[in-house]
Design an enzyme around this catalytic site. Structure first.
Site, short mmCIF file in Angstrom:
data_model
loop_
_atom_site.label_atom_id
_atom_site.label_comp_id
_atom_site.label_asym_id
_atom_site.label_seq_id
_atom_site.Cartn_x
_atom_site.Cartn_y
_atom_site.Cartn_z
N HIS A 1 -5.46 -3.51 -2.48
CA HIS A 1 -5.18 -2.52 -3.52
C HIS A 1 -5.07 -3.12 -4.92
O HIS A 1 -4.73 -2.42 -5.87
CB HIS A 1 -3.90 -1.76 -3.17
CG HIS A 1 -4.00 -1.01 -1.88
ND1 HIS A 1 -4.50 0.27 -1.80
CD2 HIS A 1 -3.69 -1.38 -0.61
CE1 HIS A 1 -4.48 0.66 -0.54
NE2 HIS A 1 -3.99 -0.31 0.20
N LYS B 1 -12.15 0.44 -1.40
CA LYS B 1 -11.15 1.09 -2.26
C LYS B 1 -11.69 1.09 -3.69
O LYS B 1 -12.57 1.85 -4.03
CB LYS B 1 -9.80 0.41 -2.08
CG LYS B 1 -9.29 0.56 -0.64
CD LYS B 1 -7.98 -0.13 -0.42
CE LYS B 1 -7.45 0.12 0.99
NZ LYS B 1 -8.30 -0.46 2.06
N SER C 1 0.79 -1.23 0.00
CA SER C 1 0.00 0.00 0.00
C SER C 1 0.82 1.27 0.00
O SER C 1 0.32 2.32 -0.42
CB SER C 1 -0.95 0.01 1.21
OG SER C 1 -0.21 -0.02 2.42
#
Length: 380
Positions: free
Chosen positions: A206, A234, A178
């Site tokens: 991610h 996300k 990240s």
């Protein structure tokens, strides 16, 4: 005063340029946001596909609230598991190619639940040194032997696996790191797990929605040893997380994972929004294509300026110290560009963490690169 020690610790953080404060948004999440009375181009959000305020997700959440109400009322194992939750879990499992899935309120909770349930005293965890804090916390709380290997160092990982006498062996890695933006060599890690009788727990917070065709970092890796986690706040644009794995693993977590068992289920309208999001991730390939264009554009402008190697929407720029990181972030803000300064203890080396979104305007990405180049020349 009873809290003098706390004041002293906070003062020390201020002196070291490590003090943190929240900023309040006055707009929905997006490529541009209203902050402190100003409109800023947002380059610090994990909303990689621009779905957080998508009308389809809003409509799904609204319809879900009308159908299910707002609160879930209880934990999943009591009376909080709705048909919306069940449909979401089935859809997510099918999307990432696993037999079953289990949903959680946050990614932090998913990591804590899975790791502490799967291993304990007498077992061993093998973890990348750059793993997310939530993974590290879960590993420490599991009471298993916690062995860390240098970032993406497969040779060291193999040496650790070859010498362990642990009953259960769990390799724990981020799929996309990240704060650095690079990726773990998952296929090679799974091969080591098969050779040394280990499981692999991968946090794809991610990568899900972004990499491959949207199914994330583990696409093409067909192994029952792989236990896959991804967050839904996300790229998916909603909230929560899920773990996808063999049915026996999911059943085990339902029965053994304390953070799952003893937590009220997330609101059902969020599950409806996730269903809408997965449909968009699956259909709208242009979002990943736009992301790739923005990544290439920014890296072309900032070639030689110190960007870390990364092919993902996370584009970190290392700087000399925390004061420089804060100053650059402030100067970018003055230019209408919001980029976070990330400092210790989150990372060992201060940096600007630039995050790109499919819905960014190409001109704004160019403006960020040119502005940052000028600032870096002035700083150096």
């Amino acid at each position: 005063m009873p809290f003098d020690a706390l004041d002293a610790d906070l003062d020390a953080r201020r002196v070291a340029n490590l003090y943190r404060q929240r900023r309040v948004l006055d707009s929905p999440q997006g490529a541009t946001v209203d902050v402190d009375g100003r409109r800023l181009v947002n380059f610090c959000s994990n909303d990689y596909l621009g779905l957080a305020s998508h009308p389809d997700l809003i409509a799904a959440a609204q319809a879900g609230a009308a159908r299910w109400g707002v609160g879930s009322g209880a934990s999943h194992l009591v009376c909080g598991h709705s048909a919306a939750h069940e449909a979401m879990e089935q859809r997510l499992a099918a999307f990432v190619g696993k037999p079953a899935a289990l949903s959680f309120s946050t990614g932090y909770m998913a990591n804590l639940a899975a790791v502490t349930a799967l291993v304990g005293r007498g077992d061993a965890i093998f973890a990348d040194k750059l793993n997310h804090a939530s993974l590290n916390d879960a590993c420490q709380l599991s009471h298993a032997a916690f062995k860390r290997f240098a970032h993406n160092d497969l040779a060291q990982l193999e040496r650790l696996l070859a010498t362990t006498e642990a009953d259960r062996r769990l390799i724990v890695v981020d799929a996309v790191f990240s704060m650095d933006g690079d990726c773990a060599p998952l296929a090679e890690i799974v091969r080591l797990a098969e050779q040394y009788d280990a499981w692999v727990y991968v946090d794809d917070a991610h990568g899900f929605g972004v990499l491959g065709d949207g199914r994330g970092s583990a696409i093409g890796i067909d192994s029952p040893r792989l236990i896959y986690m991804a967050t839904l706040g996300k790229a998916a644009g909603v909230a929560g997380a899920f773990i996808a794995a063999e049915a026996v693993v999911i059943d085990y977590l339902v029965n053994m994972a304390r953070p799952y068992i003893y937590t009220t289920a997330a609101p059902p309208p969020l599950a409806e929004a996730v269903l809408a999001s997965v449909g968009l991730i699956e259909r709208e390939h242009w979002r990943r294509e736009a992301l790739a264009m923005h990544i290439n554009s920014l890296r072309a402008v900032l070639a030689g300026a110190g960007l870390m190697p990364s092919a993902t929407p996370i584009q970190p720029l290392l700087v000399a110290d925390s004061a420089v990181a804060l100053r650059l972030s402030q100067c970018l803000g003055d230019a209408g560009l919001w980029v976070s300064a990330i400092r210790p203890p989150t990372v060992p080396t201060p940096r600007l963490r630039i995050c790109l979104s499919a819905t960014h305007d190409a001109g704004d990405v160019e403006h960020l690169g040119r502005t940052l180049l000028t600032l870096l020349q002035e700083t150096r």
